[in-house]
Design an enzyme around this catalytic site. Structure first.
Site, PDB file in Angstrom:
ATOM      1  N   GLY A 171       6.934  -7.954   8.698  1.00  0.00           N
ATOM      2  CA  GLY A 171       7.819  -9.044   9.094  1.00  0.00           C
ATOM      3  C   GLY A 171       7.479  -9.550  10.486  1.00  0.00           C
ATOM      4  N   GLY A 172       8.527  -9.708  11.303  1.00  0.00           N
ATOM      5  CA  GLY A 172       8.350 -10.258  12.654  1.00  0.00           C
ATOM      6  C   GLY A 172       7.408  -9.444  13.508  1.00  0.00           C
ATOM      7  N   GLY A 405     -26.762 -29.626  15.271  1.00  0.00           N
ATOM      8  CA  GLY A 405     -25.486 -29.451  15.957  1.00  0.00           C
ATOM      9  C   GLY A 405     -25.374 -28.079  16.577  1.00  0.00           C
ATOM     10  CB  ALA A 406     -26.584 -24.761  15.471  1.00  0.00           C
TER      11      ALA A 406
HETATM   12  C1  HXC Z   1      16.151  -1.036   9.423  1.00  0.00           C
HETATM   13  C2  HXC Z   1      14.517   0.135   8.398  1.00  0.00           C
HETATM   14  C3  HXC Z   1      13.692  -1.007   8.353  1.00  0.00           C
HETATM   15  C4  HXC Z   1      14.209  -2.221   8.887  1.00  0.00           C
HETATM   16  C5  HXC Z   1      12.622   0.619   7.481  1.00  0.00           C
HETATM   17  N1  HXC Z   1      13.812   1.122   7.843  1.00  0.00           N
HETATM   18  N2  HXC Z   1      12.524  -0.691   7.769  1.00  0.00           N
HETATM   19  N3  HXC Z   1      15.718   0.124   8.940  1.00  0.00           N
HETATM   20  N4  HXC Z   1      15.429  -2.188   9.413  1.00  0.00           N
HETATM   21  N5  HXC Z   1      13.481  -3.352   8.883  1.00  0.00           N
HETATM   22  C6  HXC Z   1      14.281   2.490   7.705  1.00  0.00           C
HETATM   23  C7  HXC Z   1      14.482   2.873   6.251  1.00  0.00           C
HETATM   24  O1  HXC Z   1      15.757   2.515   5.809  1.00  0.00           O
HETATM   25  C8  HXC Z   1      14.303   4.389   6.321  1.00  0.00           C
HETATM   26  O2  HXC Z   1      15.481   4.963   6.792  1.00  0.00           O
HETATM   27  C9  HXC Z   1      13.271   4.568   7.392  1.00  0.00           C
HETATM   28  O3  HXC Z   1      13.274   3.370   8.160  1.00  0.00           O
HETATM   29  C10 HXC Z   1      11.879   4.760   6.836  1.00  0.00           C
HETATM   30  O4  HXC Z   1      11.628   3.724   5.888  1.00  0.00           O
HETATM   31  P1  HXC Z   1      10.987   4.007   4.453  1.00  0.00           P
HETATM   32  O5  HXC Z   1      11.212   2.795   3.640  1.00  0.00           O
HETATM   33  O6  HXC Z   1      11.471   5.322   3.915  1.00  0.00           O
HETATM   34  O7  HXC Z   1       9.441   4.167   4.849  1.00  0.00           O
HETATM   35  P2  HXC Z   1       8.167   3.829   3.982  1.00  0.00           P
HETATM   36  O8  HXC Z   1       8.377   4.322   2.577  1.00  0.00           O
HETATM   37  O9  HXC Z   1       7.020   4.331   4.759  1.00  0.00           O
HETATM   38  O10 HXC Z   1       8.120   2.239   3.898  1.00  0.00           O
HETATM   39  C11 HXC Z   1       7.885   1.455   5.040  1.00  0.00           C
HETATM   40  C12 HXC Z   1       8.195  -0.047   4.761  1.00  0.00           C
HETATM   41  C13 HXC Z   1       9.661  -0.171   4.265  1.00  0.00           C
HETATM   42  C14 HXC Z   1       7.244  -0.584   3.730  1.00  0.00           C
HETATM   43  C15 HXC Z   1       7.945  -0.780   6.077  1.00  0.00           C
HETATM   44  O11 HXC Z   1      10.520   0.591   5.132  1.00  0.00           O
HETATM   45  C16 HXC Z   1      10.120  -1.589   4.239  1.00  0.00           C
HETATM   46  O12 HXC Z   1       9.820  -2.332   3.298  1.00  0.00           O
HETATM   47  N6  HXC Z   1      10.902  -1.976   5.250  1.00  0.00           N
HETATM   48  C17 HXC Z   1      11.390  -3.338   5.367  1.00  0.00           C
HETATM   49  C18 HXC Z   1      10.231  -4.237   5.738  1.00  0.00           C
HETATM   50  C19 HXC Z   1      10.642  -5.650   5.941  1.00  0.00           C
HETATM   51  O13 HXC Z   1      10.966  -6.378   4.979  1.00  0.00           O
HETATM   52  N7  HXC Z   1      10.688  -6.090   7.203  1.00  0.00           N
HETATM   53  C20 HXC Z   1      10.980  -7.435   7.505  1.00  0.00           C
HETATM   54  C21 HXC Z   1      12.280  -7.553   8.161  1.00  0.00           C
HETATM   55  S1  HXC Z   1      12.535  -9.318   8.408  1.00  0.00           S
HETATM   56  P3  HXC Z   1      15.954   6.453   6.354  1.00  0.00           P
HETATM   57  O14 HXC Z   1      17.292   6.586   6.995  1.00  0.00           O
HETATM   58  O15 HXC Z   1      15.970   6.458   4.860  1.00  0.00           O
HETATM   59  O16 HXC Z   1      14.894   7.373   6.930  1.00  0.00           O
HETATM   60  C22 HXC Z   1      11.645  -9.701   9.793  1.00  0.00           C
HETATM   61  C23 HXC Z   1      11.676 -11.163  10.114  1.00  0.00           C
HETATM   62  C24 HXC Z   1      11.459 -11.439  11.569  1.00  0.00           C
HETATM   63  O17 HXC Z   1      11.037  -8.939  10.452  1.00  0.00           O
HETATM   64  C25 HXC Z   1      10.726 -12.758  11.693  1.00  0.00           C
HETATM   65  C26 HXC Z   1      10.421 -13.091  13.127  1.00  0.00           C
HETATM   66  C27 HXC Z   1       9.293 -14.129  13.224  1.00  0.00           C
END
Ligand code: HXC
Length: 515
Positions: A171-172, A405-406
């Site tokens: 994401g961000g 050109g290069a």
């Molecule tokens: C809060 C989060 C989190 C998030 C992960 N966790 N991402 N908590 N916000 N964005 C937490 C999980 O709930 C979990 O908590 C712990 O971190 C570990 O995550 P897992 O999923 O168990 O790890 P893994 O299997 O290694 O997977 C990693 C991952 C997945 C693929 C990154 O966590 C995921 O898909 N996260 C969300 C990714 C995402 O969509 N991000 C975009 C956000 S929007 P527990 O308590 O169970 O340990 C964004 C937009 C901004 O960023 C734009 C600005 C330009």
């Protein structure tokens, strides 16, 4: 009297313990083939030089509610330490704390470290391992990203900024690395901007995150990644190595190392490395290794746009940036990716006072509909802009071909190249003899009794008259024709003269570089 045991009355040591996390967190990270945030920091810096700051920061909501879910530090370790004896600031995200996700205070810590690096003129290194915006902190998290991006932009060109992606970067989280000068990725890290879509694809299509946005993909396809490392250790070691070529900030020169290699060393092997037949390929990295100090070349963007080779080396102890066409890949033509690769590197060198040495062996721009549709015109223009704008010493050697050109766009005299050399076999012309004869003498050839013989005669004549370096030398468009064996010597002397170069731009807010 009963001892007060409330969470907020615990002492410093207890708080530190909470900040450091437990064995379970360490084991979880290790089971993924990754080091913890703290282990990474220890490996990045010289032993016993790291000083943590803000380890007692709590997430904003935690400060008010007094819950126990969060850790002190809010999922990122920040601080300063020394790398090869010079200071640098770091932010190392801790995947054990809410997946390293970025909340408001987490962001504030990173921004504070970045602004300190900017203020004190030292490199900033981000070790990324994060699930992106912390979902439960909503817009506070998004605002945090915006402040980080802003700090990235402000620091750009002032202090070296390096990102190492060592786990998820979702994401961000992707845009701060993209705004930094160099991006490293480990093989089991991944980067993607569109979170839910990628997660859906991973679940439904039975592919992995690494397939969709892994280190190899970003090194070979997207070009987001400049350095691919097998694991965390190799990655951190190479970050340290990269910094050995960069100044601490734009007001310093890159680190000089007293040379062991003889500056007057001749390079007779160059005559064998580069075939005289202009159609035969060779690996230009052999030329680079032969010319630079101790055969040491630190290549950047090695797996992307391989028809252009860029990287750092030292010449007589001084750091230089090398930009070279690679005849081994696509005959060394310039295409969109090659232009972008060279442009980024040239601008980086210019920002950090690193002289640029261009090695030319280029048949021209890659022709074709695909390149035209995708914008080779505006992308090729970027490289012109970068060479023109660069005020560092610009040296060049034409090894063999320099066509069309290069010729113009790569460090030519017109773009204020400083000292330009060509080898005796160099061919500097608008185009190759065959193409030129087909255009200029089409009627002449058609009317001849023996068209093939006439074409051959004209090609021969063109090659004798134009396909050599002496026309350019006669106009002063190159400064000398040198024997290949004297290349190192010529470049060492040219660098010695031009290191004192001072050049400034016409005052303006900023130019409008093609994009
Ligand atoms: C809060 C989060 C989190 C998030 C992960 N966790 N991402 N908590 N916000 N964005 C937490 C999980 O709930 C979990 O908590 C712990 O971190 C570990 O995550 P897992 O999923 O168990 O790890 P893994 O299997 O290694 O997977 C990693 C991952 C997945 C693929 C990154 O966590 C995921 O898909 N996260 C969300 C990714 C995402 O969509 N991000 C975009 C956000 S929007 P527990 O308590 O169970 O340990 C964004 C937009 C901004 O960023 C734009 C600005 C330009």
């Amino acid at each position: 009297m009963k001892k007060e045991m409330s969470y907020y009355k615990e002492g410093l040591e207890n708080r530190r313990e909470i900040a450091y996390g437990g064995e379970k967190d360490v084991a979880r990270q290790h089971s993924k083939g990754r080091l913890t945030a703290r282990e990474r920091v220890e490996l990045l810096f010289d032993p016993d030089t790291f000083n943590e700051i803000d380890s007692l920061v709590l997430p904003r909501y935690e400060t008010y509610l007094g819950g126990k879910e969060s850790r002190y530090g809010d999922g990122v370790i920040t601080g300063f330490g020394q790398i090869n004896g010079r200071y640098a600031m770091v932010a190392s995200q801790d995947a054990a704390v809410m997946g390293g996700s970025l909340g408001e205070m987490h962001a504030n810590k990173i921004v504070k470290a970045m602004r300190m690096a900017l203020q004190y003129g030292c490199p900033f290194i981000a070790l990324n391992d994060s699930g992106g915006a912390r979902i439960q902190e909503g817009v506070d998290s998004l605002g945090g990203y915006a402040r980080i991006f802003d700090a990235n932009c402000e620091a750009s060109g002032v202090i070296p900024q390096i990102s190492a992606i060592m786990g998820p970067c979702a994401g961000g989280a992707v845009y701060s690395p993209a705004l930094t000068d160099f991006v490293f990725m480990t093989e089991n890290s991944y980067m993607f901007i569109t979170g839910p879509e990628v997660v859906r694809a991973v679940m439904q299509e039975n592919v992995s995150f690494e397939d969709l946005g892994g280190g190899l993909m970003h090194s070979q396809e997207s070009g987001v990644c400049h350095f691919l490392a097998a694991d965390d250790r190799e990655c951190l070691q190479r970050v340290r190595a990269l910094l050995s070529y960069l100044p601490a900030n734009n007001q310093e020169d890159p680190p000089y190392v007293r040379p062991v290699d003889d500056p007057l060393r001749r390079c007779p092997e160059l005559e064998h490395i580069v075939p005289t037949d202009p159609h035969k390929p060779y690996d230009v990295r052999q030329v680079i290794n032969s010319v630079v100090d101790d055969g040491r070349f630190f290549e950047v963007h090695q797996l992307w746009a391989e028809n252009m080779v860029v990287g750092f080396a030292r010449l007589n102890g001084f750091v230089v940036g090398i930009v070279a066409n690679q005849p081994m890949v696509l005959a060394g033509v310039i295409d969109i990716k090659a232009s972008i690769k060279a442009t980024h590197f040239i601008r980086t060198c210019d920002a950090y006072n690193i002289p640029i040495i261009t090695l030319q062996d280029v048949p021209g721009f890659l022709p074709g509909r695909d390149q035209e549709y995708s914008g080779i015109i505006r992308n090729g223009a970027r490289m012109i802009y970068a060479y023109s704008e660069a005020t560092v010493p610009k040296l060049m050697v034409i090894l063999r071909k320099s066509y069309g050109g290069a010729y113009c766009v790569m460090s030519s005299k017109g773009l204020r190249g400083d000292l330009l050399y060509a080898w005796p076999n160099a061919e500097i012309a608008v185009m190759g003899a065959e193409g030129a004869v087909n255009i200029l003498f089409r009627r002449d050839v058609q009317a001849a009794a023996d068209p093939d013989a006439r074409r051959q005669e004209l090609v021969q004549d063109y090659e004798t008259r134009f396909n050599n370096p002496y026309v350019a030398a006669a106009r002063g468009l190159i400064d000398d024709v040198i024997q290949p064996r004297d290349t190192r010597l010529a470049l060492v002397r040219a660098l010695d003269l031009t290191l004192s170069k001072r050049e400034s731009h016409v005052p303006k807010k900023h130019g409008i570089s093609p994009m």
